[in-house]
Design an enzyme around this catalytic site. Structure first.
Site, short mmCIF file in Angstrom:
data_model
loop_
_atom_site.label_atom_id
_atom_site.label_comp_id
_atom_site.label_asym_id
_atom_site.label_seq_id
_atom_site.Cartn_x
_atom_site.Cartn_y
_atom_site.Cartn_z
N GLU A 167 2.56 4.24 14.73
CA GLU A 167 3.56 3.54 13.72
C GLU A 167 4.88 3.14 14.31
OE1 GLU A 167 1.72 6.10 12.97
OE2 GLU A 167 0.25 5.42 11.73
N HIS A 175 -1.04 10.04 1.01
CA HIS A 175 -1.75 8.62 0.58
C HIS A 175 -0.88 8.21 -0.59
CE1 HIS A 175 -4.89 9.95 3.37
NE2 HIS A 175 -5.09 8.46 3.53
C1 LIG Z 1 0.13 8.87 11.11
C2 LIG Z 1 -1.13 8.22 10.58
N1 LIG Z 1 -1.36 6.84 10.46
C3 LIG Z 1 -2.33 6.34 9.99
C4 LIG Z 1 -3.26 6.99 9.33
C5 LIG Z 1 -4.29 6.33 8.61
N2 LIG Z 1 -5.76 6.53 9.41
C6 LIG Z 1 -6.34 7.47 8.85
S1 LIG Z 1 -7.68 7.81 9.79
C7 LIG Z 1 -7.27 6.57 10.91
C8 LIG Z 1 -8.10 6.35 11.99
C9 LIG Z 1 -8.13 7.39 13.06
O1 LIG Z 1 -8.94 7.05 14.22
P1 LIG Z 1 -9.26 8.30 15.25
O2 LIG Z 1 -8.30 9.00 15.33
O3 LIG Z 1 -10.25 7.72 16.17
O4 LIG Z 1 -10.20 9.35 14.23
P2 LIG Z 1 -11.36 8.86 13.76
O5 LIG Z 1 -11.58 8.68 12.23
O6 LIG Z 1 -12.51 8.05 14.20
O7 LIG Z 1 -12.41 10.36 13.66
C10 LIG Z 1 -6.15 6.02 10.24
C11 LIG Z 1 -5.67 4.75 11.02
C12 LIG Z 1 -3.12 8.42 8.99
N3 LIG Z 1 -4.01 9.32 8.71
N4 LIG Z 1 -2.26 8.75 9.91
#
Ligand SMILES: Cc1ncc(C[n+]2csc(CCOP(=O)(O)OP(=O)(O)O)c2C)c(N)n1
Ligand SMILES: Cc1ncc(C[n+]2csc(CCOP(=O)(O)OP(=O)(O)O)c2C)c(N)n1
Ligand SMILES: [Mg+2]
Ligand SMILES: [Mg+2]
Lengths: 347, 413, 413, 347
Positions: free
Chosen positions: A75, A144
């Site tokens: 972000e 959230h």
């Molecule tokens: C700081 C932050 N930004 C955005 C989010 C929203 N978000 C939740 S999971 C996710 C994707 C995460 O991807 P990854 O790290 O590859 O983990 P995966 O879900 O594939 O296990 C996002 C963008 C968040 N939880 N925290």
């Protein structure tokens, strides 16, 4: 431009409701992308997926992946590159996926986005719109559901918009994108699926006709006994409370602020001077909040018209609770009515 | 900023999955392995010995994938002049701080070779993103020294027009400017311009999260950004070993699929060679690169700092012997590029700049307090107009009182 | 938390400058170059073929500096049982979401081998720092599944005691937990404990600034942290190529002077081998390491997600063929480690866990609204007590109204 | 513990002043390090250098580099590792070098430091003290003078302390370190070199006797006509203004809040009910600030005692200005007197 569209559940409306809040935002983005070549939309999952709330649905396909695209998951990176892009002539519209996930960008917001115009003595404008799906009431899990408008409203140099109606979702997002100043644009998550009988082409025509009500509040419901000042996610609750109060014989005037920064003191004060009582309703925790500011200003400006202290109904001063508890945390119709009841009517 | 852009939209962002990764493609063009492309050369690139003699090619640290042609004499003489001006600006400003004419000045004394090379490797349309310490780079890019000093004199935060000079306001919050640089490059790419952006930061700044995000965005979006780290061994009092356990800061490039290189930061010739090639590669290949220059801040962090608390005088002395100015001067004199006439011209130029700094900083400039409300937004809000009026009344009352006092005094006389 | 610590203060933080860097020392102990130490092996470490047969040693991707002994049959059987339980938990929870008994559940279906290995490579006193997706790892570490589900049912944010289980609350703000892991390790080192900390994150999370800061702090302070990245190819809808241009995520280790390794994330044998060795190295050498496992999330990001928008069914099918459960099962059966009796026992265990999950999630649990005020601070402030009283009155009034309504109804009958 | 030490410039004090505000902080850190083995002090330049304001001077040398040490330059890293350390049994005291440089740590503060105790249903305490040198009035350049207490006070789960006297610098920092809750501890930069005639061993004995005034405000000056509520950097200005007002015949009671969260409503209200007038003074930009909250609460709780609206003197709603302009931005004695003048005395 003075008619106010109340957000009604589709089932109750006479004509079939056509436009959702999320749809209005999507259209505002599309029309902005069409209206100016310098607009770019980016963030996490806004491209292929169309955003986790589908607000950017179809934009990448329609306007190309260089106009609407996904970024790496960072972000501060999104906000910092938006600053740099704007400095170099673009007009970025960025999405922070949820309220609490905008916090990593806080330094870029507070130290650059908000200050660049001032730092450079007005030489650099940063026309950046920051979209933040925000607030509670949707059964979301921790991190959230934050109501974070207070942080931004307290930061000089940022405009802060919070639409509470489908019409404003469209008009205010277009205003935010066209603004030469950075605008933090809060999208109440619980209103995304609210609907209104509006025609998009009419809205577009209205906006493109150049009429503006930027930074002005509207009286969303007329009343004579007490002024209820609110915005965004609390607007429907406030209107319901006003309805219920009317049944009890109390006439509530509801002022929808729309824009927190700048703030329309005149509309608020005119109403309070008329009714003599004021109540502020907002979802965010109340301490040192936008609601505090509103209470403070109303008593500063309308003190001698006040028959009783200005009151507020806000979220409690607690971290946003788990889904099963949120109904007890959020301002409810009953809580608003209780406070109205308590406003020294015997005086 | 309100007009729309009419240049055609630029080359598309590369698709999500490619047959060959960028690293594989560029390295195979160069005929080396991806790892050799990403990793810095085994030794830092150096052209001049500390004494100012040209090193034999095999001692320059260069090699396959790490070739750096030496710039022309003309370019180097020009660079020398800016180096001298930079040194003079640094020392004049330090003196003005001591005299209380400046609020603060973070001097780059000792690092001027980096400063000059960072500006000179760029074309006019290229952007520079400097820090608080990079005043000399900003001046070398063409900004009027007096405009730069507006901030250090305490008049306003930034005194020049970033867009006019394609030079961002000097950044204080560490490393934030790297992301701005990436965004500026992205804007240029989207418009199909071939701008290169050079972003500067210190060794300490590499520890911030924004460093990571900036390099990663630049690599993922394939943006022409040269990240230039002036590693002067300290972040205020904190030595490099507390910032990083990597063999070198240039090794950080690997994590982004970028090339990293190390350069002797007190060797203007090597810096000019390495940065120019980095800028060229960034432009022609549309790729980001990381260049680390090893240098030394000869003075305390700022005038408020006491560097005897955290570093040995012996160490400072050792670095004095590697001073970039003497080194370059010796080289150019020995080579016959810098003759007496040129030296005199340079020295005169330096004195002119210093004198204008002295004159300007000694003048009393008082910014208008009411201007505080003018640039918060493009138009002041109702709230700001009210606050402005409040202050205006106060100032008027003070002025009236002042006039009254004055009149009283004059009456008494 | 209020008692003071009586264990002696641990080994001092290494001095600012060392003769040999850590990388140089460890790599020379191993008899390889620093770069070979830091860079991952040329291929990802894999012990089992997708069909579940043991690969010949020369196809395992191992080599000098990258040796990974295969764990004992006993350990692997235990791992298999947890794998099966994990799969059952995932699928039971997904079903409960569909039935509306859970607010949300980010399933790790397909990634269970990573989940199990992450927990099993740790000793009892070692800490685990999981994410929202790592429910199965948390359970494998010994936390009661019902306690874990408290958050997904929407009762409270975290339902288990992190300190009792040395398992942090599952983190949602991406990558933030990596820094907590580093701090926890630092605390242990300062107290002279030989705890290892394992921190988990996804491929998307590696783009956050906190990833950089966490790895860097761990390396600079020489802390025994294993950073375990489950690279499942997507961050919600965003593919890996939009997160990184590095050859692999394991290459990111180089920028911190750390060793990085890649493992087949659907091969439980390889994961157990690689993570156990990483944990051993972390403990004995007091160093951090980075391990990347390449795996796949077989279901959508959460129940709220629609993965048909961003990935081909063909791709999902391909990965189904590499499913970690079948692979492990085949291997253990072929080897005679998993006989019918053991299989029956495991399957019974799975059903017990699933049944208890169903029972618990189908029960109506309603947390006390007044508890909202109890844990903001260790003692509620005056302000919170007032707000609590307000809500208590409201609830009392509602209850009274409810009783009145009830009485009225009963009266009418 | 009820005597209040006014901060006097050394030259004006009768006895030679012995203890500076910064010295008191340094001693509080040293005594805490001695009192409990779980205390660790870390941040940027706090080790060898002793901090850019020398507040940690000598600690690394005296207590060892594993008790007081420098970190890599990364504020989120500092805050995040402090969270992890506290989770694993330590009691970190971290320094953010300047107010605006705490912003990169905002996510760790808002999403973890503030919420961990609540998230884990009370099972995990995070006894972290976050020291932030803050505020203006010292000729600092941009990003070095923010008054950022509003962001933290608005975040549920954080205690927020702002000492305004040398005595409180010592006592409140020890309280902050001993607190089982996270405390954001604001050190007004412009008070660092203020002095008081205090004996450190007396202070230490007072603190260690167990007497506490955590979370309570004090009446820093008695008065009868108007209540001036303030804290931290504005306390000396407020006291000077009260002195000046007294010469004009207006008796100002000055309440020093000391702690913003928790807040001592009782002391504030008791004073306002007595005087019938209230004025809030704080350096931070006023919009949606701690000052707004104070105005709001005072009118909510003391409405019927108020003879005139509650007023405030705060920084303007602008980014902190350059050194040459700050005097016009900060609440000054004259500005306070003007507002007091304007408080409808004819009523
Ligand atoms: C700081 C932050 N930004 C955005 C989010 C929203 N978000 C939740 S999971 C996710 C994707 C995460 O991807 P990854 O790290 O590859 O983990 P995966 O879900 O594939 O296990 C996002 C963008 C968040 N939880 N925290
Ligand atoms: C985000 C942030 N944190 C802290 C500071 C305070 N600070 C200013 S300069 C500095 C040291 C920077 O070191 P380095 O990056 O090596 O640059 P140098 O000063 O050596 O040129 C620090 C800690 C800051 N300006 N910004
Ligand atoms: Mg440095
Ligand atoms: Mg992923």
């Amino acid at each position: 431009m003075t008619t106010v569209t109340e957000t009604k559940p589709a089932a109750q409306s006479a004509k079939p409701a056509k436009l959702t809040f999320a749809g209005a935002l999507n259209a505002a983005l599309a029309h902005s992308l069409e209206a100016r070549q310098d607009v770019v939309v980016f963030g996490e999952d806004v491209g292929t997926l169309g955003g986790v709330f589908r607000v950017t649905d179809g934009l990448a396909a329609r306007y190309g992946t260089d106009r609407c695209f996904d970024t790496p998951l960072a972000e501060s990176g999104i906000m910092g590159t938006a600053v740099g892009m704007a400095l170099n002539g673009m007009r970025p519209v960025v999405e922070m996926q949820f309220d609490a996930f905008a916090y990593p960008a806080f330094e870029q917001v507070a130290s650059h986005l908000a200050k660049m115009h001032n730092r450079t003595r007005g030489r650099v404008e940063l026309p950046v719109a920051v979209r933040i799906p925000y607030g509670g009431g949707v059964g979301g899990v921790e991190h959230h559901c934050d109501s974070s408008e207070g942080y931004y409203a307290h930061t000089p140099g940022l405009k802060v918009y919070v639409p509470g109606t489908v019409e404003d979702a469209y008009l205010m997002l277009r205003e935010a994108i066209d603004s030469p100043d950075p605008v933090v644009f809060f999208e109440p998550k619980k209103l995304y699926w609210s609907k209104a009988d509006l025609d998009l082409e009419d809205l577009r025509a209205t906006y493109e006709s150049g009429e503006r009500r930027e930074g002005s509040a509207v009286v969303a419901r007329q009343g004579t006994d007490v002024t209820l000042v609110t915005y965004g996610p609390s607007l429907p609750t406030a209107l319901k409370a006003a309805e219920a109060a009317a049944e009890d014989g109390v006439s509530v005037e509801v002022v929808d602020l729309r824009s927190i920064v700048p703030l329309d003191d005149d509309t608020v004060c005119a109403s309070v001077e008329k009714t003599g009582r004021a109540l502020v309703v907002a979802e965010a925790q109340g301490f040192a909040s936008v609601a505090s500011e509103l209470v403070a200003r109303i008593q500063e400006r309308c003190f001698h018209s006040l028959a009783s202290p200005v009151r507020r109904v806000t979220g409690f001063d607690i971290p946003y609770p788990a889904p099963k508890l949120e109904e007890h945390h959020l301002p409810s119709v009953d809580r608003i009515l209780d406070v109205i009841d308590d406003m020294q009517w015997e005086d | 900023m309100s007009e729309s852009i009419d240049t055609p939209v630029g080359p598309p962002i590369p698709p999500a999955r490619q047959e060959l990764t960028l690293v594989e493609r560029v390295s195979s063009q160069m005929g080396i392995s991806p790892e050799d492309y990403m990793l810095p050369a085994e030794r830092e690139i150096r052209m001049l010995s500390p004494e100012g003699t040209l090193l034999p090619a095999e001692q320059q640290g260069t090699g396959p994938g790490h070739e750096y042609p030496i710039p022309s004499d003309e370019v180097l003489l020009e660079a020398y002049e800016r180096l001298m001006v930079g040194r003079r600006v640094n020392d004049q400003n330090t003196a003005l701080v001591r005299q209380g004419r400046l609020a603060v000045y973070p001097s780059s004394h000792g690092q001027e070779a980096c400063q000059v090379a960072a500006a000179m490797c760029l074309e006019d349309n290229d952007w520079l993103f400097p820090t608080y310490r990079d005043t000399v780079a900003v001046i070398s890019k063409g900004v009027d020294p007096l405009d730069v000093m507006v901030s250090f004199r305490g008049d306003w935060h930034c005194g020049y027009d970033p867009k006019e000079h394609k030079t961002a306001a000097q950044a204080t919050p560490l490393t934030t400017q790297l992301l701005h640089a990436v965004g500026a490059a992205h804007a240029a790419v989207l418009r199909g311009e071939d701008t290169v952006v050079l972003a500067m930061c210190g060794d300490g700044a590499t520890s911030e999260g924004d460093f990571h995000e900036a390099l990663n965005f630049a690599a993922v979006f394939r943006l022409p950004v040269v990240f230039f780290v002036q590693n002067n061994g300290y972040a205020i009092s904190v030595p490099l070993a507390r910032q990083s356990a990597a063999p070198t800061l240039a090794h950080k490039a690997v994590g982004y699929g970028m090339a990293g290189e190390r350069v002797d930061g007190n060797d203007l010739v090597a810096l000019m060679a390495a940065l120019r090639r980095a800028v060229d590669l960034a432009r022609t290949e549309r790729i980001p690169l990381l260049v680390e220059a090893h240098t030394y801040r000869m003075q305390a962090h700022t005038n408020a700092d006491d560097d005897t608390r955290y570093r040995e005088r012996e160490e400072v002395k050792e670095w004095a012997a590697k001073d970039p100015v003497l080194r370059m001067e010796t080289y150019l004199r020995d080579k016959g590029v810098l003759d007496e006439a040129a030296a005199a011209r340079v020295s005169e130029h330096c004195e002119t700049v210093a004198a204008s700094l002295r004159d300007a900083m000694n003048a009393d400039v008082n910014p208008d307090p009411l201007e505080m409300f003018d640039h918060v937004f493009s138009e002041p809000t109702q709230q700001l107009r009210e606050q402005r009026d409040w202050l205006a009344e106060e100032l008027a009352a003070e002025a009236a009182e002042g006039r009254a006092d004055q009149a009283a005094k004059e009456g008494a006389r």
